[in-house]
Design a protein around this motif. Structure first.
Motif, short mmCIF file in Angstrom:
data_model
loop_
_atom_site.label_atom_id
_atom_site.label_comp_id
_atom_site.label_asym_id
_atom_site.label_seq_id
_atom_site.Cartn_x
_atom_site.Cartn_y
_atom_site.Cartn_z
N LYS A 91 -1.73 -131.34 -115.18
CA LYS A 91 -0.38 -130.96 -114.77
C LYS A 91 -0.34 -130.89 -113.25
O LYS A 91 -1.31 -130.49 -112.62
CB LYS A 91 0.00 -129.60 -115.35
N GLY A 92 0.79 -131.29 -112.70
CA GLY A 92 0.93 -131.27 -111.25
C GLY A 92 2.39 -131.12 -110.85
O GLY A 92 3.28 -131.17 -111.69
N LEU A 93 2.61 -130.94 -109.56
CA LEU A 93 3.95 -130.88 -109.03
C LEU A 93 3.94 -131.36 -107.60
O LEU A 93 2.90 -131.39 -106.95
CB LEU A 93 4.54 -129.47 -109.14
N GLY A 94 5.10 -131.76 -107.12
CA GLY A 94 5.21 -132.25 -105.76
C GLY A 94 5.49 -133.74 -105.73
O GLY A 94 5.60 -134.40 -106.76
N LYS A 95 5.61 -134.26 -104.52
CA LYS A 95 5.94 -135.67 -104.35
C LYS A 95 4.71 -136.56 -104.37
O LYS A 95 4.77 -137.69 -104.81
CB LYS A 95 6.68 -135.87 -103.04
N LYS A 96 3.58 -136.08 -103.88
CA LYS A 96 2.35 -136.88 -103.87
C LYS A 96 1.30 -136.15 -104.71
O LYS A 96 0.59 -135.28 -104.23
CB LYS A 96 1.85 -137.07 -102.44
N VAL A 97 1.23 -136.53 -105.97
CA VAL A 97 0.31 -135.89 -106.91
C VAL A 97 -1.04 -136.61 -106.84
O VAL A 97 -1.10 -137.83 -106.84
CB VAL A 97 0.88 -135.94 -108.34
N ILE A 98 -2.11 -135.82 -106.77
CA ILE A 98 -3.47 -136.35 -106.69
C ILE A 98 -4.30 -135.79 -107.83
O ILE A 98 -4.21 -134.60 -108.14
CB ILE A 98 -4.11 -135.99 -105.33
N CYS A 99 -5.09 -136.63 -108.45
CA CYS A 99 -5.95 -136.22 -109.57
C CYS A 99 -6.96 -135.17 -109.08
O CYS A 99 -7.66 -135.40 -108.09
CB CYS A 99 -6.69 -137.43 -110.12
N PRO A 100 -7.05 -134.03 -109.76
CA PRO A 100 -8.01 -133.00 -109.35
C PRO A 100 -9.47 -133.39 -109.61
O PRO A 100 -10.37 -132.83 -109.01
CB PRO A 100 -7.61 -131.78 -110.18
N SER A 101 -9.72 -134.38 -110.47
CA SER A 101 -11.10 -134.78 -110.77
C SER A 101 -11.67 -135.77 -109.76
O SER A 101 -12.77 -135.59 -109.27
CB SER A 101 -11.18 -135.39 -112.17
N CYS A 102 -10.89 -136.83 -109.47
CA CYS A 102 -11.44 -137.89 -108.62
C CYS A 102 -10.68 -138.07 -107.30
O CYS A 102 -11.01 -138.96 -106.52
CB CYS A 102 -11.47 -139.21 -109.38
N GLN A 103 -9.64 -137.28 -107.07
CA GLN A 103 -8.84 -137.32 -105.85
C GLN A 103 -8.06 -138.63 -105.67
O GLN A 103 -7.63 -138.95 -104.57
CB GLN A 103 -9.68 -137.07 -104.61
N SER A 104 -7.86 -139.39 -106.73
CA SER A 104 -7.08 -140.63 -106.66
C SER A 104 -5.58 -140.29 -106.72
O SER A 104 -5.17 -139.36 -107.39
CB SER A 104 -7.43 -141.54 -107.85
N ASP A 105 -4.79 -141.08 -106.01
CA ASP A 105 -3.33 -140.91 -106.10
C ASP A 105 -2.72 -141.96 -107.03
O ASP A 105 -1.51 -142.10 -107.13
CB ASP A 105 -2.68 -140.98 -104.72
N ASN A 106 -3.55 -142.66 -107.78
CA ASN A 106 -3.11 -143.66 -108.75
C ASN A 106 -2.88 -142.96 -110.09
O ASN A 106 -3.68 -143.04 -111.01
CB ASN A 106 -4.16 -144.78 -108.87
N VAL A 107 -1.75 -142.22 -110.17
CA VAL A 107 -1.43 -141.43 -111.36
C VAL A 107 -0.06 -141.82 -111.88
O VAL A 107 0.77 -142.35 -111.15
CB VAL A 107 -1.48 -139.91 -111.07
N GLU A 108 0.16 -141.56 -113.18
CA GLU A 108 1.47 -141.81 -113.77
C GLU A 108 1.91 -140.58 -114.54
O GLU A 108 1.10 -139.86 -115.11
CB GLU A 108 1.45 -143.03 -114.67
N GLU A 109 3.22 -140.35 -114.55
CA GLU A 109 3.78 -139.24 -115.32
C GLU A 109 3.82 -139.63 -116.79
O GLU A 109 4.16 -140.75 -117.15
CB GLU A 109 5.21 -138.95 -114.83
N VAL A 110 3.40 -138.70 -117.66
CA VAL A 110 3.41 -138.97 -119.10
C VAL A 110 4.38 -138.07 -119.82
O VAL A 110 4.81 -137.09 -119.35
CB VAL A 110 2.00 -138.84 -119.73
#
Length: 50
Positions: A31-50
């Motif tokens: 779960k995340g919030l904000g305009k630039k969401v980053i994966c907490p595991s690998c710090q990638s910004d290549n994420v999609e909303e599900v």
């Protein structure tokens, strides 16, 4: 809790409007919030909303 030069804030995460995301790099669901969401595991910004 970690702070950098500012006052500490006690944030109740249940009251925030978080969205569910999936990392396209490592597959982590989170779960995340904000305009630039980053994966907490690998710090990638290549994420999609599900």
């Amino acid at each position: 809790m970690c702070t950098v030069g500012g006052p500490m804030a006690d944030v109740n995460m249940k009251k925030l409007k978080t969205k569910k995301y999936k990392c396209l790099k490592c597959g982590n669901d989170f779960k995340g919030l904000g305009k630039k969401v980053i994966c907490p595991s690998c710090q990638s910004d290549n994420v999609e909303e599900v």
